[in-house]
Scaffold this active site. Structure first.
Site, PDB file in Angstrom:
ATOM      1  N   ASP A  75       4.276   4.739  -9.827  1.00  0.00           N
ATOM      2  CA  ASP A  75       4.286   6.189  -9.617  1.00  0.00           C
ATOM      3  C   ASP A  75       4.909   6.918 -10.814  1.00  0.00           C
ATOM      4  O   ASP A  75       4.436   7.974 -11.225  1.00  0.00           O
ATOM      5  CB  ASP A  75       5.082   6.561  -8.353  1.00  0.00           C
ATOM      6  N   SER A  95       2.661   4.469   1.245  1.00  0.00           N
ATOM      7  CA  SER A  95       3.418   4.752   2.474  1.00  0.00           C
ATOM      8  C   SER A  95       3.857   3.500   3.231  1.00  0.00           C
ATOM      9  O   SER A  95       4.141   3.564   4.429  1.00  0.00           O
ATOM     10  CB  SER A  95       2.631   5.664   3.431  1.00  0.00           C
ATOM     11  N   GLY A 116       0.813  -1.211   0.000  1.00  0.00           N
ATOM     12  CA  GLY A 116       0.000   0.000   0.000  1.00  0.00           C
ATOM     13  C   GLY A 116       0.846   1.260   0.000  1.00  0.00           C
ATOM     14  O   GLY A 116       2.071   1.221   0.198  1.00  0.00           O
TER      15      GLY A 116
END
Lengths: 179, 179, 179, 179
Positions: D37, D13, D11
């Site tokens: 990302d 963080s 997930g």
């Protein structure tokens, strides 16, 4: 007395920035965050990577010259004035000179209510986190882990190597007066 | 009189940051760079994207509340103190309130030798550069292009829409006294 | 034929990234943006700043070794496969080897409809923009301004030194087929 | 068989990026790092924050549309081709669809030797680290902490909530074959 300045001192990659963000999120009053890293970014090329300014060596060593010290003193005087004008400031720094660095800062912050926080992190853990950041220059974390705390007096010390940033912030928050 | 502060005022995406970097590189003395953008980054979550703080709308509009203004005034007082302590400061800002913004800053910088610089950039060009930056929020550049200059008095104005950053910096440098 | 790949070649600080963002905003179809800079960021420490990898000298010179070339070839083969699988790709690169760099890329993109774009920017202007970026390493822009174009064949060339990024993108867009 | 791809799923963080940097530093062969990302950053505005693309809600929810899925599939096909062309790839992703996300990736990586790594982090710890990052949008970490692992099969799982990034990387490295 109400706390007016929170000073966090710790070596590179000890996790100061994360703790600052958590402090800003959990403290009931608005605190602004200022860092020696911002100051270094604000410098002109003539004071970055030079003998008179701040220089970063290949093995992570950091040296600081006369030109840097002069501007840094003016910067600190300005931060003290911000606080006197009503701003609550969290200041994170790396006391490369240990006790001498703290004395210089104490002189500038005279008359203000300061909470001195030591951010301790084992050299090995800090070096691992430096690697995890993926920046090209490594080697600052380990040597700074101990030296920045030499002779420095704190109101509270936290172990960022074995506690999460948010937990460290919660501990610090209990020492902040009148919030 | 020696210039002690250089204030650059211009809308979003008018190219202030590039001009500041060039000024720092070409001016013979060490000038440190401070920006209202740094100040916004220093704010706690409670003053970012809130009614009391600074809020950015979907169409690029920016609004600023009482909480923001209070801390900003302390921040400006601190910068004035840095300069009185000997630092040369280049300050870039966006005068959302036009003449009123300048008057607030003038009051804070009283007694200091300030060079006021207007960074003008056609709304169309600024909007194109905003697109070129690739940030997700667009729409600030065009409306700010004119409004930030309304009623503001300058020592020198440069047209960053039709001149390179370095050329703008060279023009400004000729107005900096005693360097 | 429909354009499948847009290749932008230009020296450091010639403004490629800004043009890419504008192209993505104005082209009616979704184009993804890939850059040799992203590739360099994806490399492990052993291929960054090493003889086998890519190394950046103090005066802005860039050298590339065998290890870098091997992985780069695989990366290019992968991009070609993305396009064959249906992605429209804007690829920006710096042809350090001039015509030889283009030939290597042509071999990888064989069978695909490529629009070759030369992003030209006077050495003096590019050097000024490099200064305006404020990065610590300077000196790449000027020497690359001419050499990266040596012997390279283009479908369209734009002058990013004298036209805004958005105008450059609009010119390029007229050469993109079937959009 | 030699490991060709290392897939890290966890997930937001949970600390994937730090683990990837450590893996790149300690593995004896050169591994390149690619992330979902990076892919999101490569998208045009029309696929960022839109119904067809990827959209981030105010409470941290993430939704993904048809347009995003189509380009993502091409991107994955390209990464598989990079590996077939000889690149060693560490790929970090967030399996928003749990088992379904893994199946899509497995189909694309067919025939390749993949090491599947689960990066687990308690929801509470991940939420605290999200706060510590200081990004404006919070709320993604907690809901993703469990859902991204639903029905996913791993070769090795590490607990990034209770182990340092470097220690996680060392554990993973023992599962990488032929290095």
């Amino acid at each position: 007395m109400t706390t007016q300045v929170i000073v966090l001192n710790g070596g590179s990659s000890s996790g100061k920035t994360g703790i600052v963000h958590c402090l800003q999120a959990i403290l009931p009053q608005p605190w602004i965050s200022l860092s020696v890293d911002d100051f270094v970014d604000a410098l002109p090329p003539s004071l970055a990577d030079s003998d008179s300014g701040i220089a970063f060596g290949q093995q992570g060593e950091v040296s600081v010259g006369e030109g840097f010290r002069a501007v840094e003193a003016a910067w600190m005087a300005g931060i003290a004035a911000m606080v006197r004008a009503g701003a609550r400031v969290i200041l994170d720094d790396v006391f490369l000179g240990g006790a001498a660095s703290q004395q210089r800062m104490q002189a500038q912050l005279e008359g203000l209510e300061v909470l001195w926080v030591g951010v301790r992190c084992d050299a090995g853990i800090a070096a691992g986190r430096e690697l995890a950041r993926g920046d090209r220059v490594v080697g600052m974390a380990a040597p700074q882990a101990e030296t920045v705390h030499k002779g420095v007096a704190y109101d509270v010390e936290i172990d960022s190597g074995h506690a999460e940033s948010l937990d460290c912030a919660r501990t610090i928050a209990t020492y902040v007066k009148d919030n």
